[in-house]
Write a protein that holds these residues in place. Structure first.
Motif, PDB file in Angstrom:
ATOM      1  N   ALA A 163      39.921  53.787  36.152  1.00 40.26           N
ATOM      2  CA  ALA A 163      40.560  52.550  36.037  1.00 40.26           C
ATOM      3  C   ALA A 163      39.550  51.569  36.434  1.00 40.26           C
ATOM      4  O   ALA A 163      39.402  50.494  35.875  1.00 40.26           O
ATOM      5  N   PHE A 164      38.630  51.934  37.499  1.00 40.56           N
ATOM      6  CA  PHE A 164      37.573  51.165  37.939  1.00 40.56           C
ATOM      7  C   PHE A 164      36.474  50.847  37.088  1.00 40.56           C
ATOM      8  O   PHE A 164      35.874  50.150  37.024  1.00 40.56           O
ATOM      9  N   TRP A 165      36.400  52.078  36.345  1.00 41.59           N
ATOM     10  CA  TRP A 165      35.284  52.054  35.345  1.00 41.59           C
ATOM     11  C   TRP A 165      35.866  51.527  34.056  1.00 41.59           C
ATOM     12  O   TRP A 165      35.103  50.535  33.249  1.00 41.59           O
ATOM     13  N   LEU A 166      36.852  51.675  33.451  1.00 42.42           N
ATOM     14  CA  LEU A 166      37.359  50.811  32.054  1.00 42.42           C
ATOM     15  C   LEU A 166      37.665  49.659  32.499  1.00 42.42           C
ATOM     16  O   LEU A 166      37.386  48.874  31.560  1.00 42.42           O
ATOM     17  N   GLY A 167      38.287  49.270  33.330  1.00 42.84           N
ATOM     18  CA  GLY A 167      38.772  48.062  33.600  1.00 42.84           C
ATOM     19  C   GLY A 167      37.419  46.912  34.183  1.00 42.84           C
ATOM     20  O   GLY A 167      36.988  47.501  35.014  1.00 42.84           O
ATOM     21  N   GLU A 168      37.643  45.926  33.232  1.00 43.08           N
ATOM     22  CA  GLU A 168      36.415  44.978  33.530  1.00 43.08           C
ATOM     23  C   GLU A 168      36.625  43.988  34.291  1.00 43.08           C
ATOM     24  O   GLU A 168      35.796  43.450  34.925  1.00 43.08           O
ATOM     25  N   THR A 169      38.036  43.758  34.691  1.00 44.91           N
ATOM     26  CA  THR A 169      38.391  42.572  35.390  1.00 44.91           C
ATOM     27  C   THR A 169      39.472  42.994  36.598  1.00 44.91           C
ATOM     28  O   THR A 169      40.000  44.167  36.259  1.00 44.91           O
ATOM     29  N   VAL A 170      39.477  42.443  37.534  1.00 47.67           N
ATOM     30  CA  VAL A 170      40.503  42.790  38.500  1.00 47.67           C
ATOM     31  C   VAL A 170      42.167  42.982  37.966  1.00 47.67           C
ATOM     32  O   VAL A 170      42.831  43.966  38.003  1.00 47.67           O
ATOM     33  N   GLU A 171      42.370  41.956  36.792  1.00 47.75           N
ATOM     34  CA  GLU A 171      43.597  42.032  36.047  1.00 47.75           C
ATOM     35  C   GLU A 171      43.682  43.502  35.277  1.00 47.75           C
ATOM     36  O   GLU A 171      44.842  43.907  35.357  1.00 47.75           O
ATOM     37  N   GLN A 172      42.600  43.661  34.565  1.00 49.11           N
ATOM     38  CA  GLN A 172      42.725  45.043  33.554  1.00 49.11           C
ATOM     39  C   GLN A 172      42.951  46.199  34.904  1.00 49.11           C
ATOM     40  O   GLN A 172      43.494  47.352  34.413  1.00 49.11           O
ATOM     41  N   ARG A 173      42.221  46.117  35.728  1.00 46.62           N
ATOM     42  CA  ARG A 173      42.280  47.358  36.648  1.00 46.62           C
ATOM     43  C   ARG A 173      43.537  47.600  37.044  1.00 46.62           C
ATOM     44  O   ARG A 173      44.195  48.522  37.230  1.00 46.62           O
ATOM     45  N   ILE A 174      44.222  46.243  37.741  1.00 42.61           N
ATOM     46  CA  ILE A 174      45.556  46.419  38.140  1.00 42.61           C
ATOM     47  C   ILE A 174      46.665  47.001  36.819  1.00 42.61           C
ATOM     48  O   ILE A 174      47.406  47.963  37.191  1.00 42.61           O
ATOM     49  N   LEU A 175      46.609  46.580  35.831  1.00 38.43           N
ATOM     50  CA  LEU A 175      47.182  46.887  34.683  1.00 38.43           C
ATOM     51  C   LEU A 175      47.161  48.263  33.933  1.00 38.43           C
ATOM     52  O   LEU A 175      47.830  49.123  33.702  1.00 38.43           O
TER      53      LEU A 175
END
Length: 136
Positions: free
Chosen positions: A58-70
């Protein structure tokens, strides 16, 4: 509320704890629940392993804090729903081993809740991966 024949409220069997003492006991009971699920529920172990494997991704794929939370939130939701499903199954099994339509429906609905939470993981991860690799 149930009232006794003399008009008095019945005493509760639960001890009345307050403040940090109550929080400590709540944490202890949560620990016992997690331990019981780990020891007795293969689905819980599998979904927990999946969540633990996906968290670093999730930390690799998500580019923003919001994406990581999602990406993380649905994974946690799967584990929560599986705990609730296991609790439903335990209560139904505790009531009796005989087949009853309502017992079957309760277990099936719990299973459906787990299914939808897993679907949410696939949908969320798929859409964010699609956005990252094919749209941006």
């Amino acid at each position: 509320m149930v009232v006794q024949p003399d008009g008095q409220e019945p005493e509760m069997n639960k001890p009345r704890r307050r403040g940090l003492h109550r929080v400590g006991w709540a944490a202890y009971y949560s620990y016992r629940g997690i331990r019981a699920a780990l020891e007795n529920e293969a689905a819980f172990r599998q979904e927990l392993a999946l969540m633990l494997a996906l968290l670093p991704l999730a930390f690799w794929l998500g580019e923003t804090v919001e994406q990581r939370i999602l990406l993380i939130a649905p994974c946690v939701l799967v584990v929560v729903v599986e705990l609730l499903n296991s609790a439903i199954e335990a209560v139904v099994d505790r009531i009796g081993a005989e087949k009853h339509i309502l017992s079957g429906q309760a277990k099936d609905m719990g299973s459906a809740a787990v299914f939808f939470s897993l679907f949410l993981v696939v949908l969320t991860w798929g859409l964010i991966a699609w956005d990252r690799f094919f749209v941006s």
